[in-house]
Design a protein around this motif. Structure first.
Motif, PDB file in Angstrom:
ATOM      1  N   GLU A 206       0.825  -1.214   0.000  1.00  0.00           N
ATOM      2  CA  GLU A 206       0.000   0.000   0.000  1.00  0.00           C
ATOM      3  C   GLU A 206       0.859   1.265   0.000  1.00  0.00           C
ATOM      4  O   GLU A 206       0.474   2.294  -0.563  1.00  0.00           O
ATOM      5  N   ILE A 207       2.033   1.185   0.626  1.00  0.00           N
ATOM      6  CA  ILE A 207       2.938   2.328   0.666  1.00  0.00           C
ATOM      7  C   ILE A 207       3.550   2.534  -0.717  1.00  0.00           C
ATOM      8  O   ILE A 207       3.592   3.652  -1.237  1.00  0.00           O
ATOM      9  N   LYS A 208       3.987   1.448  -1.334  1.00  0.00           N
ATOM     10  CA  LYS A 208       4.525   1.554  -2.694  1.00  0.00           C
ATOM     11  C   LYS A 208       3.474   2.112  -3.651  1.00  0.00           C
ATOM     12  O   LYS A 208       3.768   2.987  -4.470  1.00  0.00           O
ATOM     13  N   ASP A 209       2.245   1.620  -3.536  1.00  0.00           N
ATOM     14  CA  ASP A 209       1.160   2.109  -4.393  1.00  0.00           C
ATOM     15  C   ASP A 209       0.912   3.599  -4.173  1.00  0.00           C
ATOM     16  O   ASP A 209       0.718   4.350  -5.128  1.00  0.00           O
ATOM     17  N   SER A 210       0.941   4.030  -2.909  1.00  0.00           N
ATOM     18  CA  SER A 210       0.680   5.439  -2.607  1.00  0.00           C
ATOM     19  C   SER A 210       1.754   6.337  -3.211  1.00  0.00           C
ATOM     20  O   SER A 210       1.461   7.450  -3.650  1.00  0.00           O
ATOM     21  N   LEU A 211       2.980   5.865  -3.238  1.00  0.00           N
ATOM     22  CA  LEU A 211       4.075   6.645  -3.837  1.00  0.00           C
ATOM     23  C   LEU A 211       3.882   6.761  -5.350  1.00  0.00           C
ATOM     24  O   LEU A 211       3.992   7.850  -5.923  1.00  0.00           O
ATOM     25  N   ARG A 212       3.580   5.644  -5.976  1.00  0.00           N
ATOM     26  CA  ARG A 212       3.372   5.655  -7.431  1.00  0.00           C
ATOM     27  C   ARG A 212       2.151   6.497  -7.824  1.00  0.00           C
ATOM     28  O   ARG A 212       2.175   7.206  -8.834  1.00  0.00           O
ATOM     29  N   ASP A 213       1.100   6.415  -7.006  1.00  0.00           N
ATOM     30  CA  ASP A 213      -0.151   7.119  -7.319  1.00  0.00           C
ATOM     31  C   ASP A 213       0.011   8.633  -7.380  1.00  0.00           C
ATOM     32  O   ASP A 213      -0.755   9.306  -8.064  1.00  0.00           O
ATOM     33  N   VAL A 214       0.981   9.189  -6.653  1.00  0.00           N
ATOM     34  CA  VAL A 214       1.171  10.648  -6.651  1.00  0.00           C
ATOM     35  C   VAL A 214       2.234  11.099  -7.647  1.00  0.00           C
ATOM     36  O   VAL A 214       2.551  12.285  -7.725  1.00  0.00           O
ATOM     37  N   GLY A 215       2.813  10.146  -8.399  1.00  0.00           N
ATOM     38  CA  GLY A 215       3.760  10.512  -9.440  1.00  0.00           C
ATOM     39  C   GLY A 215       5.218  10.293  -9.101  1.00  0.00           C
ATOM     40  O   GLY A 215       6.100  10.777  -9.810  1.00  0.00           O
ATOM     41  N   ILE A 216       5.490   9.548  -8.054  1.00  0.00           N
ATOM     42  CA  ILE A 216       6.878   9.205  -7.735  1.00  0.00           C
ATOM     43  C   ILE A 216       7.239   7.987  -8.571  1.00  0.00           C
ATOM     44  O   ILE A 216       6.629   6.930  -8.444  1.00  0.00           O
TER      45      ILE A 216
END
Length: 109
Positions: free
Chosen positions: A30-40
C-alpha cells in the motif's frame, strides 16, 4: 522528470536501525502504491551510520501539496509514518514537525 534529495537521521541504536532496514526490505504494498499514485517514479534510500539519504524522482504532474493531501487521506500511509517515527529522529536544524529535510544540490557533473 525532477529529482529531489532528502536527509533524515535514525535514532542511534543498532537494534532499531537493523529493524528499520528490515521494514524497508519489505515495504508494505500500500505504501509503494501510494508513492506511485502521486507521481513518484523512483525512490531510493541510502544509509550510513544513522544518517539516511533519499533520492526521489517524480513525473511532471507531481506536487508536494498533492502528495501531502493524499498521504493525510490514506490510513495505511499514516500507520506507516507513525511506525517509522519510532526509528527516526529530526535533524537538529529541521523545522518543527519536519521529518525528511530537502537537500540543496551544490554540484553536478
Amino acid at each position: 522528470m525532477d529529482r529531489y534529495c532528502f536527509t533524515l537521521d535514525l535514532k542511534e541504536d543498532k537494534k532499531l536501525i537493523e529493524t528499520y532496514k528490515q521494514y524497508h526490505r519489505s515495504v508494505w504494498p500500500e505504501i509503494k502504491d501510494s508513492l506511485r499514485d502521486v507521481g513518484i517514479e523512483n525512490l531510493e534510500i541510502y544509509l550510513v551510520a544513522n544518517r539516511l539519504f533519499m533520492i526521489m524522482e517524480v513525473d511532471d504532474e507531481f506536487t508536494f501539496e498533492a502528495k501531502k493531501k493524499a498521504d493525510l487521506a490514506n490510513s495505511k500511509v499514516q500507520e506507516w509514518e507513525k511506525l517509522m517515527w519510532n526509528f527516526q529522529q529530526p535533524l537538529p536544524w529541521a523545522k518543527s514537525g519536519e521529518k525528511w529535510v530537502m537537500m540543496d544540490q551544490i554540484f553536478e557533473l
